[in-house]
Structures are given as structure tokens and as C-alpha cells.
Enzyme design. Sequence first.
Site, short mmCIF file in Angstrom:
data_model
loop_
_atom_site.label_atom_id
_atom_site.label_comp_id
_atom_site.label_asym_id
_atom_site.label_seq_id
_atom_site.Cartn_x
_atom_site.Cartn_y
_atom_site.Cartn_z
N HIS A 21 0.83 -1.22 0.00
CA HIS A 21 0.00 0.00 0.00
C HIS A 21 0.87 1.27 0.00
O HIS A 21 0.71 2.14 -0.85
CB HIS A 21 -0.87 0.05 1.26
CG HIS A 21 -1.67 -1.17 1.54
ND1 HIS A 21 -2.81 -1.49 0.83
CD2 HIS A 21 -1.53 -2.15 2.48
CE1 HIS A 21 -3.32 -2.60 1.34
NE2 HIS A 21 -2.56 -3.02 2.33
N ASP A 22 1.72 1.37 1.01
CA ASP A 22 2.46 2.62 1.21
C ASP A 22 3.58 2.81 0.18
O ASP A 22 3.74 3.93 -0.33
CB ASP A 22 2.99 2.69 2.65
CG ASP A 22 1.85 2.73 3.67
OD1 ASP A 22 0.69 2.92 3.25
OD2 ASP A 22 2.10 2.57 4.87
#
Length: 312
Positions: free
Chosen positions: A240-241
Amino acid sequence: MEKVILDVDTGIDDALAILFALESRKLDILGITAVNGNVPLDYVTRNTKKVLKHAGNDTIRVFEGADRPLLKEAHHEFQVHGEDGIGMSLNDVSVDDSSSGSQFAADFIIEQASIHRGELTLIMVGPATNLALAVRKEPRIADWVKQVVMMGGLVSESGRGNVLPTSEFNIFADAEAARIVFHSGLPIKLVSLDVTMKTFLSLEHIEKLKGTRYYDFVMKSTDSLRAYTESSGINGCALHDPLTVGVVLDPSLVKTAKYYVDVETKSELSYGQTICDFNNVLKKAPNVEICTDIDDERFINMFIDALKNRKN
Ligand code: BDR
Ligand code: CA
């Protein structure tokens, strides 16, 4: 070089995002701001410093921010990110707990946005509390910041949330803050679960890091995350990040479109839901650029190549 502040709640994939940002060698990281999120603020700060130390970086300062959401109780994710938040992967790295940047994170964001008007990108990969506090204190940052690229929410894959059926963790962790940010006039690009759940780091990918500085760390830290997604039949853990950093490095990784997006803050069942008005039934001006598609293979290769930059 693009001037950026990373706002993190380190967290395993936050740690990978920090390394990606550093090793891309394409970002001018003005500082890292820490926020309560995956784990409590003191863990976040310590983990962030450990990651920087592991990368051999002793110049980037870490600024502590909000130690709790604006209104609700804190919700942590030890089960996903491990006892210390980074899968106990940097136990042998010691850091000075008293050496944080002297400013409060929201003030650092305001200061840097004012100094670098029109040039600063905020990479937000935790709950939006620090930015909400900043925009409340100095609403003009909405005009000063170049862009906010923010990991959070889900817009079209309703029912595939990771905390509630329609809610993603970062927004759920402080929906009031996210709502303030969405309504602030800041130029927001939302890297939501719709695209991050197409970016999986598998064991095969990690093997490509063998012989480099980060192999052991990536293998160990992602162990619990991989187990978490593998239990639902997925090979690897979602990045995600790191994808959020990837979108700053190369915006062409994703297709985007602008819509009106709001955040649910009242409902028990869908607190933190990001609601995108695709049909413009509310007749409101678009406020968020959402990601509609992603070149996941190109992104994963970019990520691996950047980490491979560091042999020792
Ligand atoms: C987001 O929540 C956190 O657990 C991750 O670090 C990521 O920022 C994904 O929903
Ligand atoms: Ca995060």
C-alpha cells in the site's frame, strides 16, 4: 528533485515506503512526520528512526505529531504489523528516543509548505491527523502545497475494506481528520485499496534482493504481513504505502480521474468509508483525484530495482 515530506505510522509497509523513497534517490526528503496509527506514536517514531538507521541515513529528521485521533479512541493493528509494528525485524538496531525534531509535526508541515510554496508534495501513508491539524491551524497551506498523495480508503471496490466491509484502515483510524483534509481544498490524489490491493510482494520478488542490504529486513519484516494475506489465498503482501511513493516518483503508474469524495463519520457500520460520487448526484465540485487503474508489474519492478541499489 521533488521536495517531499513523508507522513508515516510505521508499520511494515510504511518502513518499505521509507526505504523506497530513500533509495529511489529522486526525492528531496525534507523530513518525516510521525502519527499515531498502526501502532502508538512512540512506536512509530522509534520504528521510523530504526528504518533510517538501518538505511545508514543520519540526516533526515523525524517530527512527532498527533498521539491520538482527533475525536475517537485509537485503533492499533499489532496483529497485522507485529508486536513492535515492524515484525520485530530491527531488534538489534538501537536509536535515541530523545532525538526527535524539535517541532510538532503539523507545525513542520506548515513551515515547509510556506517556505516551498507550490513545490512541496506530502506523501501521506498513515491516518490524516497531522495534516488535519495543520490545515486547521493554517488553512492557506491548501494553496501552498503542490500535491497530497495519500494512501487511504476504497472507492469502487465497496465491500472489500480491511477494517470494516467498506472502510480502509488509514481513513477508519481517523475519519474526522480525513474528512477535514478532503474538504480543505488541498490537491489530493488518493491511492486507495482499489489499486494497492493489486500490488503484491511475493517471496519470489524478495529473493531478487538476495545479496543486497535489505534482503534480511524485507524477508523478516514482511513475514507476518505475507501470512496475513496468504491466509486469503494471495501470494505475497500488499505494498500500500510503497505504491503511494511510487505514484509520486512516476504518476504514469496509475490512471486517475477527479470526483467528489466524502468520508462517512457518523455510522457505526461504515465509519471511515470513502464515498465517491461517480454519478455526480450530489452536484458537488470534484475534490479528490482517485486512482482507477495501475500498472502493477512496472511498479513492483521499480520498487525492487530501487532497493537493489544498495548492495551493502
Ligand atoms: C494502510 O493501513 C496500514 O496498516 C498500512 O500501513 C497502510 O498505510 C492500508 O490499509
Ligand atoms: Ca501506513
